[in-house]
Write a protein that holds these residues in place. Structure first.
Motif, PDB file in Angstrom:
ATOM      1  N   SER A 183      40.069  33.309  47.053  1.00  0.00           N
ATOM      2  CA  SER A 183      41.024  34.372  47.341  1.00  0.00           C
ATOM      3  C   SER A 183      42.386  33.985  46.798  1.00  0.00           C
ATOM      4  O   SER A 183      42.827  32.837  46.966  1.00  0.00           O
ATOM      5  CB  SER A 183      41.112  34.612  48.857  1.00  0.00           C
ATOM      6  OG  SER A 183      41.980  35.686  49.154  1.00  0.00           O
ATOM      7  N   LEU A 184      43.055  34.917  46.125  1.00  0.00           N
ATOM      8  CA  LEU A 184      44.395  34.709  45.575  1.00  0.00           C
ATOM      9  C   LEU A 184      45.275  35.874  46.002  1.00  0.00           C
ATOM     10  O   LEU A 184      44.812  37.018  46.075  1.00  0.00           O
ATOM     11  CB  LEU A 184      44.351  34.623  44.054  1.00  0.00           C
ATOM     12  CG  LEU A 184      43.452  33.543  43.446  1.00  0.00           C
ATOM     13  CD1 LEU A 184      43.352  33.728  41.934  1.00  0.00           C
ATOM     14  CD2 LEU A 184      43.970  32.154  43.785  1.00  0.00           C
ATOM     15  N   ALA A 185      46.550  35.590  46.278  1.00  0.00           N
ATOM     16  CA  ALA A 185      47.431  36.658  46.750  1.00  0.00           C
ATOM     17  C   ALA A 185      48.868  36.384  46.360  1.00  0.00           C
ATOM     18  O   ALA A 185      49.288  35.227  46.204  1.00  0.00           O
ATOM     19  CB  ALA A 185      47.322  36.801  48.265  1.00  0.00           C
ATOM     20  N   ALA A 186      49.628  37.470  46.225  1.00  0.00           N
ATOM     21  CA  ALA A 186      51.079  37.420  46.065  1.00  0.00           C
ATOM     22  C   ALA A 186      51.665  38.390  47.081  1.00  0.00           C
ATOM     23  O   ALA A 186      51.127  39.484  47.290  1.00  0.00           O
ATOM     24  CB  ALA A 186      51.497  37.808  44.650  1.00  0.00           C
ATOM     25  N   PHE A 187      52.779  38.003  47.733  1.00  0.00           N
ATOM     26  CA  PHE A 187      53.306  38.850  48.791  1.00  0.00           C
ATOM     27  C   PHE A 187      54.828  38.791  48.824  1.00  0.00           C
ATOM     28  O   PHE A 187      55.461  37.873  48.280  1.00  0.00           O
ATOM     29  CB  PHE A 187      52.740  38.437  50.154  1.00  0.00           C
ATOM     30  CG  PHE A 187      52.999  37.016  50.558  1.00  0.00           C
ATOM     31  CD1 PHE A 187      54.131  36.677  51.291  1.00  0.00           C
ATOM     32  CD2 PHE A 187      52.110  35.999  50.223  1.00  0.00           C
ATOM     33  CE1 PHE A 187      54.371  35.365  51.674  1.00  0.00           C
ATOM     34  CE2 PHE A 187      52.335  34.690  50.604  1.00  0.00           C
ATOM     35  CZ  PHE A 187      53.471  34.363  51.329  1.00  0.00           C
ATOM     36  N   ALA A 188      55.405  39.798  49.482  1.00  0.00           N
ATOM     37  CA  ALA A 188      56.857  39.877  49.635  1.00  0.00           C
ATOM     38  C   ALA A 188      57.176  40.620  50.916  1.00  0.00           C
ATOM     39  O   ALA A 188      56.486  41.586  51.278  1.00  0.00           O
ATOM     40  CB  ALA A 188      57.495  40.591  48.443  1.00  0.00           C
ATOM     41  N   ARG A 221      51.514  43.104  49.807  1.00  0.00           N
ATOM     42  CA  ARG A 221      50.674  41.964  49.435  1.00  0.00           C
ATOM     43  C   ARG A 221      49.562  42.447  48.520  1.00  0.00           C
ATOM     44  O   ARG A 221      48.877  43.433  48.829  1.00  0.00           O
ATOM     45  CB  ARG A 221      50.071  41.297  50.681  1.00  0.00           C
ATOM     46  CG  ARG A 221      49.323  39.988  50.383  1.00  0.00           C
ATOM     47  CD  ARG A 221      48.717  39.430  51.659  1.00  0.00           C
ATOM     48  NE  ARG A 221      48.162  38.084  51.493  1.00  0.00           N
ATOM     49  CZ  ARG A 221      48.730  36.967  51.911  1.00  0.00           C
ATOM     50  NH1 ARG A 221      49.903  37.028  52.524  1.00  0.00           N
ATOM     51  NH2 ARG A 221      48.157  35.801  51.734  1.00  0.00           N
ATOM     52  N   VAL A 222      49.390  41.769  47.384  1.00  0.00           N
ATOM     53  CA  VAL A 222      48.300  42.034  46.451  1.00  0.00           C
ATOM     54  C   VAL A 222      47.295  40.901  46.580  1.00  0.00           C
ATOM     55  O   VAL A 222      47.670  39.718  46.549  1.00  0.00           O
ATOM     56  CB  VAL A 222      48.808  42.125  44.996  1.00  0.00           C
ATOM     57  CG1 VAL A 222      47.646  42.371  44.046  1.00  0.00           C
ATOM     58  CG2 VAL A 222      49.838  43.235  44.867  1.00  0.00           C
ATOM     59  N   ASN A 223      46.023  41.245  46.741  1.00  0.00           N
ATOM     60  CA  ASN A 223      45.004  40.239  47.039  1.00  0.00           C
ATOM     61  C   ASN A 223      43.800  40.403  46.115  1.00  0.00           C
ATOM     62  O   ASN A 223      43.358  41.520  45.854  1.00  0.00           O
ATOM     63  CB  ASN A 223      44.538  40.388  48.490  1.00  0.00           C
ATOM     64  CG  ASN A 223      44.050  39.087  49.090  1.00  0.00           C
ATOM     65  OD1 ASN A 223      44.819  38.410  49.759  1.00  0.00           O
ATOM     66  ND2 ASN A 223      42.790  38.731  48.856  1.00  0.00           N
ATOM     67  N   TYR A 224      43.278  39.282  45.613  1.00  0.00           N
ATOM     68  CA  TYR A 224      42.035  39.286  44.832  1.00  0.00           C
ATOM     69  C   TYR A 224      41.027  38.388  45.534  1.00  0.00           C
ATOM     70  O   TYR A 224      41.351  37.259  45.946  1.00  0.00           O
ATOM     71  CB  TYR A 224      42.261  38.781  43.414  1.00  0.00           C
ATOM     72  CG  TYR A 224      40.961  38.606  42.641  1.00  0.00           C
ATOM     73  CD1 TYR A 224      40.267  39.711  42.159  1.00  0.00           C
ATOM     74  CD2 TYR A 224      40.416  37.338  42.436  1.00  0.00           C
ATOM     75  CE1 TYR A 224      39.067  39.569  41.470  1.00  0.00           C
ATOM     76  CE2 TYR A 224      39.223  37.180  41.751  1.00  0.00           C
ATOM     77  CZ  TYR A 224      38.544  38.293  41.267  1.00  0.00           C
ATOM     78  OH  TYR A 224      37.353  38.144  40.597  1.00  0.00           O
ATOM     79  N   ASP A 225      39.799  38.886  45.689  1.00  0.00           N
ATOM     80  CA  ASP A 225      38.735  38.124  46.339  1.00  0.00           C
ATOM     81  C   ASP A 225      37.493  38.093  45.472  1.00  0.00           C
ATOM     82  O   ASP A 225      37.131  39.102  44.847  1.00  0.00           O
ATOM     83  CB  ASP A 225      38.368  38.756  47.686  1.00  0.00           C
ATOM     84  CG  ASP A 225      39.453  38.595  48.715  1.00  0.00           C
ATOM     85  OD1 ASP A 225      39.604  37.499  49.252  1.00  0.00           O
ATOM     86  OD2 ASP A 225      40.174  39.593  48.967  1.00  0.00           O
ATOM     87  N   SER A 264      33.486  41.120  44.329  1.00  0.00           N
ATOM     88  CA  SER A 264      34.848  40.829  43.887  1.00  0.00           C
ATOM     89  C   SER A 264      35.643  42.129  43.891  1.00  0.00           C
ATOM     90  O   SER A 264      35.094  43.202  43.621  1.00  0.00           O
ATOM     91  CB  SER A 264      34.865  40.205  42.486  1.00  0.00           C
ATOM     92  OG  SER A 264      34.352  41.103  41.526  1.00  0.00           O
ATOM     93  N   ALA A 265      36.929  42.028  44.210  1.00  0.00           N
ATOM     94  CA  ALA A 265      37.766  43.230  44.272  1.00  0.00           C
ATOM     95  C   ALA A 265      39.227  42.846  44.403  1.00  0.00           C
ATOM     96  O   ALA A 265      39.573  41.762  44.889  1.00  0.00           O
ATOM     97  CB  ALA A 265      37.356  44.115  45.452  1.00  0.00           C
ATOM     98  N   TRP A 266      40.091  43.769  43.968  1.00  0.00           N
ATOM     99  CA  TRP A 266      41.526  43.709  44.216  1.00  0.00           C
ATOM    100  C   TRP A 266      41.843  44.638  45.388  1.00  0.00           C
ATOM    101  O   TRP A 266      41.204  45.679  45.556  1.00  0.00           O
ATOM    102  CB  TRP A 266      42.312  44.164  42.992  1.00  0.00           C
ATOM    103  CG  TRP A 266      42.267  43.202  41.845  1.00  0.00           C
ATOM    104  CD1 TRP A 266      41.331  43.158  40.860  1.00  0.00           C
ATOM    105  CD2 TRP A 266      43.199  42.159  41.568  1.00  0.00           C
ATOM    106  NE1 TRP A 266      41.609  42.148  39.974  1.00  0.00           N
ATOM    107  CE2 TRP A 266      42.768  41.518  40.383  1.00  0.00           C
ATOM    108  CE3 TRP A 266      44.354  41.701  42.203  1.00  0.00           C
ATOM    109  CZ2 TRP A 266      43.444  40.448  39.824  1.00  0.00           C
ATOM    110  CZ3 TRP A 266      45.045  40.636  41.645  1.00  0.00           C
ATOM    111  CH2 TRP A 266      44.596  40.025  40.475  1.00  0.00           C
ATOM    112  N   ASN A 267      42.824  44.238  46.185  1.00  0.00           N
ATOM    113  CA  ASN A 267      43.253  45.092  47.281  1.00  0.00           C
ATOM    114  C   ASN A 267      44.762  44.999  47.454  1.00  0.00           C
ATOM    115  O   ASN A 267      45.381  43.993  47.093  1.00  0.00           O
ATOM    116  CB  ASN A 267      42.571  44.691  48.593  1.00  0.00           C
ATOM    117  CG  ASN A 267      41.207  45.340  48.743  1.00  0.00           C
ATOM    118  OD1 ASN A 267      41.098  46.525  49.031  1.00  0.00           O
ATOM    119  ND2 ASN A 267      40.159  44.551  48.508  1.00  0.00           N
ATOM    120  N   LEU A 268      45.329  46.057  48.032  1.00  0.00           N
ATOM    121  CA  LEU A 268      46.766  46.127  48.260  1.00  0.00           C
ATOM    122  C   LEU A 268      47.025  46.408  49.736  1.00  0.00           C
ATOM    123  O   LEU A 268      46.455  47.338  50.313  1.00  0.00           O
ATOM    124  CB  LEU A 268      47.388  47.243  47.412  1.00  0.00           C
ATOM    125  CG  LEU A 268      48.896  47.473  47.594  1.00  0.00           C
ATOM    126  CD1 LEU A 268      49.683  46.301  47.007  1.00  0.00           C
ATOM    127  CD2 LEU A 268      49.308  48.788  46.919  1.00  0.00           C
TER     128      LEU A 268
END
Length: 834
Positions: free
Chosen positions: A455-460, A477-481, A534-538
């Motif tokens: 899992s990878l993420a960037a957040f603010a 937060r943008v998340n990739y799993d 696998s997917a991207w989520n916001l």
């Protein structure tokens, strides 16, 4: 009264259940587990409790989210040494545990589906210790080690805490190394051979390096007597060690390195007989008839509160956790801080279970030992500007899980699991397979289950002071799993010719038409599949806070969150040709919409606090645990319910008129339901009969031999594990005095909790409603600034109550198994602080 009496908790937002104490903590420390500076004097108007729930230091009354905060001292004094006991202090936090691995934590009715744990999905309540994410829910059953405070954040926390917090987060901060020498030691003794010891010491090693080491150990005799082993089970046997080094390299940079080791090794876990509830199965295949097929066998007690069982299979619940972490904080300038948290953790689970919930050798093994390792890395950058502040971050997570499971049937399996001969009587000349113990004896499933999870993420998170009273706080937060799994279960059994054969569900396979193998296949068959997802989520949220006065705040929150999709790693249903239905190998992400309104206030010179909030949460594609109706299925699989909704009101009130007395009361109303779930598994009373097809009419519930639905529409029915009403309350008073020449206080404390009845089955059943109950606890002692000695009694009135009910052995024999709550316990504690 000093900081050891601090208890801050609430159902809507935090309030302080103790004399006021000031937590002075700088923004630079917001990412660290540094101990706050505390003013121990009682001072009206000094009621600030600083938390770091939003990765920055804030007065909890200014945080526009629902939080409960409990100090480590309060945990010690009220005997809440793990999350199970913490649940008695926070009404909307519910905790259930069949064993450490099969543990569920729910907040506001959501968090984890009931049923045996599946490695391929995420929990909805995240557990964080010193900002390190603990992926395994089994960590929730371990004893707390040298805790400074616990923050329970309710509602979705996906912006700052990630995809695993659709219901909330439990944020635990341990005590940090100190540059002043200090220590604490305590010993507790009680009935049931209860023994608990804790010790912690901290101090400087050099002028720039400080260290802390803490240990805890708990043991207690079991509360359930196993007549098959002539031994008490459900015992406690826990140890925990934690050490940390703090290096203040420069005035602007510090590094904390921590390590911990935790072990549970009790005689555990089993259920007592909880009752019988008729199903739609043929009468000769339900529990009373099945028991009659074994002359001489008798359940040791039909009253679960006698706390007796007869688990004949081996039992074990060895639960080992440990890890290392490094936290670096660099104050780049007065306005900018960079934080890095690097961690590695492992988990080793060694179980042995008796999953037929009887004293008969039906299933002799249903064990899934598991090993896991996880790596996490988080970077956070915080900036304080004129009228605003912001936190930016990156997060990475990688996990590997390997389960090497085994399931094995015994000599009673044929008689219990297969159709009986005419009249139900086995004679020496009977040819019915049910009459031959060899047919299902030693049918063995060897499971190889693996997961790679990244899992990878960037957040603010931004806080903007629009005016001196109005603050707007958006977050994103943008998340990739990515999940890659393997499920390989190889089942072998004895064929009618005496040879060992693979039990396959694929037509045409060797021995497929052998009658013994066919019977075995109806219980369990080999299966292999490799699911992946696998997917991207916001995720995003918006918090609004308006300060009506200096002591009254109102807030509103909207959050759009998700829980990542999952893969099934307990097996899936098979099609008509025996092949696994691969579409069932993955489940969709949960999609969450959350609304909340609330206010928090202090008045009477901050002697009193009143906080109230209301929430409404809807989840589409809710991840539920289901079974496929096949009698021999022991482990369920995951599926999506179309939609659920939870809503409610929470309130708490605290009053502290003087340093001599404090009282608190918290309450919650929670209405959690399936909005739409039309193809849910049926409850026991609507299962076990021949499946109705076409225009056939489903038979009445609980009537033997009637037609059963293939699935059930449970739309509008309640979610499991949640009480509509829950409350906690308590008070403590003290009188100054002198004892043996020491000045201090005699004190008397009382706390209690209540919850109304709740459903203990994923699909509500008339047989698995748990009655409501209330637990009362008392303590009394003498406290100085150095020594605290007190006596305590928990569940003082010896209330009989149930922790968990479940439908045993496939769900449609009518057997109900019960996990009974603790009886009255009492003892004494001596604590020394230096």
């Amino acid at each position: 009264m000093n900081i050891r009496n601090l208890l801050c908790t609430g159902t809507a937002l935090t309030s302080c259940f103790a004399p006021a104490a000031v937590f002075a903590q700088s923004l630079a420390d917001a990412g660290a587990n540094s101990s706050p500076v505390v003013d121990d004097t009682y001072s009206r108007g000094a009621g600030d409790i600083v938390v770091t729930a939003r990765r920055r230091a804030e007065n909890v009354q200014d945080v526009p989210i629902a939080i409960s905060v409990v100090s480590g001292a309060t945990l010690d004094e009220q005997g809440a040494y793990n999350i199970s006991r913490l649940a008695q202090l926070a009404p909307t936090l519910q905790f259930y545990s069949q064993n450490p691995r099969n543990t569920f934590i729910n907040i506001r009715g959501i968090g984890a589906p009931f049923g045996l744990t599946n490695d391929g999905f995420e929990q909805g309540v995240g557990i964080y210790i010193d900002d390190v994410y603990y992926n395994r829910i089994a960590s929730a059953t371990l004893d707390f080690v040298d805790v400074e405070r616990i923050e329970v954040l309710r509602g979705p926390q996906g912006t700052l805490y990630g995809k695993n917090t659709t219901a909330g987060a439990i944020n635990i901060t341990t005590r940090a190394p100190s540059f002043d020498f200090e220590g604490k030691a305590e010993v507790s003794l009680g009935n049931l051979n209860f023994k608990q010891g804790k010790a912690s010491v901290s101090g400087p090693l050099t002028d720039k390096i400080a260290a802390r080491i803490s240990v805890t150990g708990t043991s207690r005799r079991g509360t359930l007597y196993d007549t098959a082993k002539s031994a008490w089970i459900q015992s406690q046997d826990n140890i925990g060690v934690r050490g940390s080094l703090l290096w203040k390299a420069t005035p602007n940079f510090n590094l904390t390195v921590s390590g911990d080791y935790n072990l549970q090794d009790p005689s555990c876990c089993a259920f007592a007989y909880g009752g019988y509830g008729p199903t739609q199965r043929a009468a000769n295949r339900q529990y009373p008839a099945l028991i009659s097929y074994f002359p001489g066998y008798q359940v040791p007690s039909t009253n679960p509160y006698e706390r007796v069982t007869d688990a004949d299979a081996a039992l074990a619940a060895r639960n080992e956790h440990g890890g290392l972490s490094a936290r670096a904080i660099w104050e780049i300038s007065d306005a900018n801080t960079l934080t890095s948290i690097t961690a590695w953790r492992y988990w080793d689970w060694g179980p042995a279970n008796d999953r037929d919930y009887t004293g008969l050798p039906i299933y002799t093994k249903v064990n899934n030992p598991t090993k896991q390792s996880q790596y996490t890395q988080e970077f956070r950058f915080s900036h304080q500007g004129a009228g605003y502040d912001v936190v930016l971050g990156l997060f990475g997570f990688h996990q590997k899980i390997h389960t090497s499971g085994v399931q094995e049937t015994g000599t009673a399996a044929s008689r219990w699991l297969l159709a009986p001969p005419a009249g139900g009587v086995c004679t020496p000349t009977s040819t019915a397979l049910a009459c031959n113990p060899a047919v299902l004896n030693n049918v063995v499933a060897i499971n190889d289950i693996r997961l790679n999870n990244t899992s990878l993420a960037a957040f603010a998170k931004l806080n903007v002071e629009v005016t001196d009273r109005f603050t707007v706080s958006p977050g994103v937060r943008v998340n990739y799993d990515k999940k890659m799994g393997l499920y390989d279960s190889v089942v072998t059994g004895t064929a009618s010719n005496g040879t060992r054969q693979i039990v396959s569900a694929v037509p045409g396979s060797p021995s497929f038409n052998d009658p013994w193998t066919a019977a075995q296949r109806g219980i369990q068959a080999s299966q292999f599949f490799e699911p992946n997802f696998s997917a991207w989520n916001l995720s995003y949220d918006l918090n609004l806070r308006y300060a009506v006065t200096n002591d009254v705040n109102v807030y509103a929150t909207y959050a759009k969150s998700f829980k990542t999709g999952g893969i099934n790693l307990n097996g899936v249903p098979a099609d008509a040709n025996g092949a696994p239905i691969l579409a069932a190998g993955t489940i969709k992400p949960e999609k969450v919409d959350h609304f909340e309104l609330g206010f928090k206030s202090q008045f009477w010179d901050r002697r009193a606090t009143l906080n109230v909030s209301g929430f409404w949460t809807e989840i589409k594609d809710f991840q539920a645990n289901v079974t496929n109706g096949q009698f021999g299925t022991i482990r369920g699989y995951l599926a999506n319910a179309e939609k659920i909704r939870t809503r409610g009101l929470e309130a708490d009130f605290t009053i502290r008129p003087s340093e001599r007395f404090i009282a608190h009361a918290s309450g919650a109303y929670t209405d959690a339901k399936y909005t739409r779930f039309v193809d849910a598994p049926c409850p026991p009373e609507l299962s076990g009969g021949t499946t109705a097809t076409g225009s056939q009419v489903v038979g009445p519930a609980g009537v033997a031999g009637s037609l059963s639905p293939a699935n059930c529409d449970i739309s509008g029915q309640v979610l499991p594990g949640i009480s509509k009403w829950a409350a906690s309350w308590g008070a403590e008073g003290n009188v100054p005095s002198t004892l043996f020449g020491e000045e201090g206080h005699f004190y008397f404390g009382y706390d209690a909790s209540y919850r109304s009845r709740w459903s203990s089955n994923p699909s509500p059943s008339i047989y698995t409603w748990v009655n409501g109950y209330s637990i009362q606890n008392f303590r009394a002692g003498f406290r100085t600034g150095r020594v605290d000695t007190f006596a305590w009694v928990r569940n003082a009135f010896d209330k009989d109550y149930i922790d968990l009910l479940l439908a045993g052995t496939g769900g449609n024999t009518g057997l109900i198994a019960a996990q009974v709550g603790d009886p009255r316990t009492w003892g004494g504690t001596i604590r020394l602080t230096f």
